[in-house]
Design a protein around this motif. Structure first.
Motif, PDB file in Angstrom:
ATOM      1  N   THR A   1       0.822  -1.210   0.000  1.00 38.33           N
ATOM      2  CA  THR A   1       0.000   0.000   0.000  1.00 38.33           C
ATOM      3  C   THR A   1       0.856   1.260   0.000  1.00 38.33           C
ATOM      4  O   THR A   1       1.763   1.407   0.822  1.00 38.33           O
ATOM      5  CB  THR A   1      -0.928   0.009   1.215  1.00 38.33           C
ATOM      6  N   TYR A   2       0.551   2.188  -0.905  1.00 38.37           N
ATOM      7  CA  TYR A   2       1.236   3.474  -0.960  1.00 38.37           C
ATOM      8  C   TYR A   2       0.407   4.560  -0.271  1.00 38.37           C
ATOM      9  O   TYR A   2       0.938   5.377   0.469  1.00 38.37           O
ATOM     10  CB  TYR A   2       1.489   3.870  -2.414  1.00 38.37           C
ATOM     11  N   ALA A   3      -0.883   4.570  -0.539  1.00 40.22           N
ATOM     12  CA  ALA A   3      -1.775   5.563   0.060  1.00 40.22           C
ATOM     13  C   ALA A   3      -3.175   4.981   0.212  1.00 40.22           C
ATOM     14  O   ALA A   3      -3.561   4.059  -0.522  1.00 40.22           O
ATOM     15  CB  ALA A   3      -1.838   6.836  -0.780  1.00 40.22           C
ATOM     16  N   MET A   4      -3.904   5.516   1.163  1.00 36.93           N
ATOM     17  CA  MET A   4      -5.295   5.138   1.382  1.00 36.93           C
ATOM     18  C   MET A   4      -6.147   6.405   1.321  1.00 36.93           C
ATOM     19  O   MET A   4      -5.743   7.453   1.814  1.00 36.93           O
ATOM     20  CB  MET A   4      -5.481   4.480   2.740  1.00 36.93           C
ATOM     21  N   GLY A   5      -7.308   6.275   0.747  1.00 37.60           N
ATOM     22  CA  GLY A   5      -8.166   7.454   0.610  1.00 37.60           C
ATOM     23  C   GLY A   5      -9.603   7.163   0.977  1.00 37.60           C
ATOM     24  O   GLY A   5     -10.012   5.999   1.092  1.00 37.60           O
ATOM     25  N   TRP A   6     -10.335   8.235   1.211  1.00 37.56           N
ATOM     26  CA  TRP A   6     -11.783   8.163   1.397  1.00 37.56           C
ATOM     27  C   TRP A   6     -12.451   8.980   0.301  1.00 37.56           C
ATOM     28  O   TRP A   6     -12.017  10.106  -0.003  1.00 37.56           O
ATOM     29  CB  TRP A   6     -12.188   8.717   2.765  1.00 37.56           C
ATOM     30  N   PHE A   7     -13.462   8.405  -0.268  1.00 32.95           N
ATOM     31  CA  PHE A   7     -14.298   9.076  -1.253  1.00 32.95           C
ATOM     32  C   PHE A   7     -15.743   8.964  -0.781  1.00 32.95           C
ATOM     33  O   PHE A   7     -16.057   8.174   0.105  1.00 32.95           O
ATOM     34  CB  PHE A   7     -14.157   8.397  -2.625  1.00 32.95           C
ATOM     35  N   ARG A   8     -16.613   9.758  -1.374  1.00 31.23           N
ATOM     36  CA  ARG A   8     -18.033   9.630  -1.047  1.00 31.23           C
ATOM     37  C   ARG A   8     -18.870   9.837  -2.305  1.00 31.23           C
ATOM     38  O   ARG A   8     -18.450  10.496  -3.257  1.00 31.23           O
ATOM     39  CB  ARG A   8     -18.440  10.630   0.032  1.00 31.23           C
TER      40      ARG A   8
END
Length: 127
Positions: A31-38
């Motif tokens: 994993t390089y980055a984790m994000g939240w979307f909606r």
């Protein structure tokens, strides 16, 4: 392959708070980055926040800056989104996403940069 499972959504009054969690399993070491979307009903999925998995660097959408906080617990392979001062316009399904690809740039606001996704958790804010 990485699997993501979100939790913590619910119904809350305007001004209230929730803490969303996203537990990762599988090949999390990549994993390089984790994000939240909606995604609100009838609208496109939009970026909320992202965090560098090893660096802890964060970036937020202007609409949530100062109200939402993204964090991660590497030992638990979990990313969190603390959502405060909620507004009715925050009502949406919130999705957790992960990417194994850098670099750390503004491209991380795009869904196409993320190669694995959770199933989403509903957040509903009543006025």
């Amino acid at each position: 392959q990485v699997q993501l499972v979100e939790s913590g959504g619910g119904l809350v009054q305007a001004g209230g708070s929730l803490r969303l969690s996203c537990a990762a399993s599988g090949r999390t070491f990549s994993t390089y980055a984790m994000g939240w979307f909606r995604q609100a009903s009838g609208k496109e999925r939009e970026f909320v926040a992202t965090i560098g998995w090893s660096t802890g660097s964060t970036y937020y959408a202007d609409s949530v800056k100062g109200r939402f906080t993204i964090s991660r617990d590497n030992a638990k392979n979990t990313v969190y989104l603390q959502v405060d001062s909620l507004k009715p316009e925050d009502t949406a399904v919130y999705y957790c996403a992960g990417t194994s690809r850098g670099p750390w740039d503004t491209g991380l606001i795009s869904t196409v940069r993320y190669n694995y996704w959770g199933q989403g958790t509903q957040v509903t804010v009543s006025s």
